[in-house]
Design a protein around this motif. Structure first.
Motif, PDB file in Angstrom:
ATOM      1  N   ILE A  42       0.821  -1.207   0.000  1.00  0.00           N
ATOM      2  CA  ILE A  42       0.000   0.000   0.000  1.00  0.00           C
ATOM      3  C   ILE A  42       0.858   1.263   0.000  1.00  0.00           C
ATOM      4  CG2 ILE A  42      -1.852   1.249   1.161  1.00  0.00           C
ATOM      5  CD1 ILE A  42      -2.628  -1.513   0.014  1.00  0.00           C
ATOM      6  N   VAL A  43       1.843   1.318   0.900  1.00  0.00           N
ATOM      7  CA  VAL A  43       2.715   2.491   0.989  1.00  0.00           C
ATOM      8  C   VAL A  43       3.797   2.462  -0.087  1.00  0.00           C
ATOM      9  CG1 VAL A  43       4.196   3.840   2.554  1.00  0.00           C
ATOM     10  CG2 VAL A  43       2.257   2.577   3.470  1.00  0.00           C
ATOM     11  N   ARG A  44       4.073   1.280  -0.638  1.00  0.00           N
ATOM     12  CA  ARG A  44       5.101   1.078  -1.668  1.00  0.00           C
ATOM     13  C   ARG A  44       6.498   1.434  -1.146  1.00  0.00           C
ATOM     14  NH1 ARG A  44       2.567  -2.295  -5.037  1.00  0.00           N
ATOM     15  NH2 ARG A  44       0.572  -1.463  -5.746  1.00  0.00           N
ATOM     16  N   ALA A  45       6.790   1.002   0.050  1.00  0.00           N
ATOM     17  CA  ALA A  45       8.093   1.269   0.653  1.00  0.00           C
ATOM     18  C   ALA A  45       9.133   0.286   0.126  1.00  0.00           C
ATOM     19  CB  ALA A  45       7.996   1.154   2.172  1.00  0.00           C
ATOM     20  N   THR A  46      10.290   0.804  -0.281  1.00  0.00           N
ATOM     21  CA  THR A  46      11.394  -0.028  -0.737  1.00  0.00           C
ATOM     22  C   THR A  46      12.158  -0.568   0.465  1.00  0.00           C
ATOM     23  OG1 THR A  46      12.983   1.797  -0.821  1.00  0.00           O
ATOM     24  CG2 THR A  46      11.604   1.435  -2.780  1.00  0.00           C
ATOM     25  N   GLU A  47      13.191  -1.395   0.196  1.00  0.00           N
ATOM     26  CA  GLU A  47      13.995  -1.905   1.298  1.00  0.00           C
ATOM     27  C   GLU A  47      14.678  -0.785   2.066  1.00  0.00           C
ATOM     28  OE1 GLU A  47      14.364  -2.481  -1.942  1.00  0.00           O
ATOM     29  OE2 GLU A  47      16.362  -3.231  -2.432  1.00  0.00           O
ATOM     30  N   PHE A  48      15.100   0.280   1.357  1.00  0.00           N
ATOM     31  CA  PHE A  48      15.713   1.423   2.046  1.00  0.00           C
ATOM     32  C   PHE A  48      14.660   2.190   2.851  1.00  0.00           C
ATOM     33  CE2 PHE A  48      17.036   5.892   2.277  1.00  0.00           C
ATOM     34  CZ  PHE A  48      18.250   5.739   2.936  1.00  0.00           C
ATOM     35  N   ASP A  49      13.454   2.363   2.291  1.00  0.00           N
ATOM     36  CA  ASP A  49      12.364   3.015   3.019  1.00  0.00           C
ATOM     37  C   ASP A  49      12.031   2.246   4.295  1.00  0.00           C
ATOM     38  OD1 ASP A  49      12.071   4.983   1.050  1.00  0.00           O
ATOM     39  OD2 ASP A  49      10.672   3.756  -0.103  1.00  0.00           O
ATOM     40  N   LEU A  93      -3.827   6.356  14.816  1.00  0.00           N
ATOM     41  CA  LEU A  93      -3.250   7.089  13.689  1.00  0.00           C
ATOM     42  C   LEU A  93      -3.000   6.160  12.506  1.00  0.00           C
ATOM     43  CD1 LEU A  93      -2.342   9.925  12.899  1.00  0.00           C
ATOM     44  CD2 LEU A  93      -0.059   9.371  13.760  1.00  0.00           C
ATOM     45  N   HIS A  94      -2.577   4.930  12.773  1.00  0.00           N
ATOM     46  CA  HIS A  94      -2.437   3.933  11.703  1.00  0.00           C
ATOM     47  C   HIS A  94      -3.756   3.755  10.941  1.00  0.00           C
ATOM     48  CE1 HIS A  94       1.345   2.513  13.583  1.00  0.00           C
ATOM     49  NE2 HIS A  94       1.580   1.905  12.434  1.00  0.00           N
ATOM     50  N   ALA A  95      -4.846   3.724  11.699  1.00  0.00           N
ATOM     51  CA  ALA A  95      -6.149   3.435  11.113  1.00  0.00           C
ATOM     52  C   ALA A  95      -6.751   4.613  10.369  1.00  0.00           C
ATOM     53  CB  ALA A  95      -7.114   2.980  12.208  1.00  0.00           C
ATOM     54  N   SER A  96      -6.333   5.846  10.703  1.00  0.00           N
ATOM     55  CA  SER A  96      -7.005   7.025  10.162  1.00  0.00           C
ATOM     56  C   SER A  96      -6.145   7.897   9.252  1.00  0.00           C
ATOM     57  CB  SER A  96      -7.527   7.893  11.313  1.00  0.00           C
ATOM     58  OG  SER A  96      -6.458   8.305  12.161  1.00  0.00           O
ATOM     59  N   ALA A  97      -4.825   7.798   9.348  1.00  0.00           N
ATOM     60  CA  ALA A  97      -3.950   8.707   8.602  1.00  0.00           C
ATOM     61  C   ALA A  97      -3.819   8.277   7.136  1.00  0.00           C
ATOM     62  CB  ALA A  97      -2.567   8.750   9.248  1.00  0.00           C
ATOM     63  N   PRO A  98      -3.473   9.207   6.237  1.00  0.00           N
ATOM     64  CA  PRO A  98      -3.228   8.857   4.824  1.00  0.00           C
ATOM     65  C   PRO A  98      -2.099   7.838   4.697  1.00  0.00           C
ATOM     66  CG  PRO A  98      -3.406  11.235   5.108  1.00  0.00           C
ATOM     67  CD  PRO A  98      -3.340  10.661   6.481  1.00  0.00           C
ATOM     68  N   SER A  99      -2.157   7.024   3.652  1.00  0.00           N
ATOM     69  CA  SER A  99      -1.166   5.958   3.441  1.00  0.00           C
ATOM     70  C   SER A  99       0.071   6.496   2.727  1.00  0.00           C
ATOM     71  CB  SER A  99      -1.789   4.808   2.647  1.00  0.00           C
ATOM     72  OG  SER A  99      -2.911   4.292   3.302  1.00  0.00           O
ATOM     73  N   THR A 100       0.727   7.452   3.358  1.00  0.00           N
ATOM     74  CA  THR A 100       1.954   8.021   2.812  1.00  0.00           C
ATOM     75  C   THR A 100       3.115   7.660   3.723  1.00  0.00           C
ATOM     76  OG1 THR A 100       1.706  10.110   4.020  1.00  0.00           O
ATOM     77  CG2 THR A 100       0.665   9.953   1.832  1.00  0.00           C
TER      78      THR A 100
END
Length: 400
Positions: A42-49, A93-100
């Motif tokens: 969902i967030v598209r985080a890489t290994e470095f992210d 916050l996990h449940a309500s915040a934008p997926s950025t």
């Protein structure tokens, strides 16, 4: 007389404490079962992210020494309760915040503050509530109960992702249920009371020379465990393509095995001593790290994936050996307050290195490969065992 009555004092708060532990374990099982896939899918985080988010997840551990300095007048029970409140804010916050990346990193950071506050207090309270000479058993039972809670959480995640597609709304639903579980756990902690009076000689910052070996052991252990905790599941997700259901199944098996291993290991610590456990766990760790880093060179992709899963479970079980250092601290301490303060300081010392591993581990993986990453974990484990072999509790106790 059951094992809990054998291990814990009847006049302690251990019953309410253990009810809260199993509920918080359930909450964490739900969260841990989905967070790696949420970041990847969902967030598209890489290994470095992933390394960056882990830096902020581990940063509260380093800050604990300052957090507890502010809360130095609080009892362990009150800090445990406050930790649950902070966890609830982070999970909401996990449940309500934008997926950025920015928002999810902030949510992880806040949740982690509460999680680390509770982590330090769980060990301190287990040792405080335990009968004399039963510290290892008390820690083992505490770990076992927590593992049962996480197991239930992992099984729930497996069921959800078996019947439903992996979507943003499904992930957020899991976070909502996790937050509700934390709220229920908070209600259980209200039954935990403390009669501890504030000592006039209590210090905001607590360092003692006699605990110097403990601090150093925390550095080695923190570095080696962080590689597996951060990148072990992410290797399975990014490198082998495991989905949330498979990851949760793996975590569930690890929790199930740890449930039986924790009390058994606690008894070994009480019977044969913490030093033996500290030294011996690395022999298994070296094998685990070798196969985790090199399995894809030795086997087909499917077989390598299974081998890595088995070794992840083995690592989860040998990580339970960290209970031995807590019993070592209790052996050196003069009272329960000193145990609490030392374990809290040790956790911060531990995180001095884990935040660096979290930040640069992704870079090592990307530039040098997972082989180097897990070879580094094995080397750190060997350093941990070599240093543990120098422990002499009677001599260390004489240090000022």
């Amino acid at each position: 007389m059951n094992r809990f009555e054998t291990a814990f004092r009847s006049d302690s708060n251990y019953k309410a404490f253990f009810w809260s532990i199993i509920i918080f374990g359930l909450s964490y099982g739900l969260y841990k079962g989905v967070i790696d896939n949420y970041l990847a899918e969902i967030v598209r985080a890489t290994e470095f992210d992933k390394g960056v988010t882990e830096f902020f997840r581990e940063l509260p551990g380093l800050l604990l020494v300052f957090i507890f300095a502010i809360l130095y007048a609080f009892s362990a029970e009150r800090i445990y309760k406050l930790g649950s409140l902070v966890m609830l804010v982070g999970m909401a916050l996990h449940a309500s915040a934008p997926s950025t990346r920015a928002w999810i990193t902030l949510a992880i950071f806040i949740f982690s503050i509460g999680e680390h506050m509770q982590l330090a207090m769980r060990s301190a309270l287990s040792l405080d509530y335990a009968k004399p000479g039963r510290g290892g058993m008390g820690l083992g039972l505490q770990n076992a109960v927590y593992q049962i809670g996480t197991l239930i959480g992992f099984l729930l995640v497996m069921a959800l992702f078996y019947y439903f597609d992996s979507t943003r709304s499904l992930f957020r639903s899991v976070f909502v249920v996790s937050a509700l579980a934390i709220a229920l756990g908070m209600a259980s902690t209200l039954k935990m009371t403390s009669s501890n009076a504030l000592k006039l000689d209590k210090k905001r910052f607590y360092f003692r020379k006699k605990f110097s070996k403990y601090y150093m052991l925390e550095v080695f252990y923190g570095a080696r465990k962080q590689i597996f905790f951060t990148f072990g599941p992410y290797v399975l997700v990014l490198f082998y393509g495991a989905n949330a259901m498979i990851i949760s199944l793996l975590f569930a098996i690890a929790a199930f095995c740890s449930f039986f291993a924790s009390p058994w290991l606690g008894k070994i610590i009480d019977r044969f001593g913490y030093k033996l456990v500290m030294v011996m766990d690395t022999l298994i760790l070296v094998v685990v790290c070798f196969f985790y880093g090199y399995a894809h060179h030795l086997f087909s992709e499917k077989v390598a994936f299974v081998v890595c899963c088995v070794n992840y479970i083995l690592d989860a079980m040998i990580s339970l050996a960290s209970m031995a250092t807590s019993v070592y601290v209790q052996d050196l301490s003069d009272d329960a307050d000193e145990v609490r303060a030392t374990l809290s300081t040790g956790l911060s010392v531990n995180h001095m290195i884990t935040i660096l591993i979290a930040l640069f581990g992704g870079w090592v993986w990307k530039i040098l490969g997972i082989e180097t990453l897990f070879a580094l974990s094995a080397a750190l484990g060997l350093c941990n065992s070599a240093y543990a072999a120098t422990i002499n509790a009677a001599r260390d106790r004489l240090r000022s």
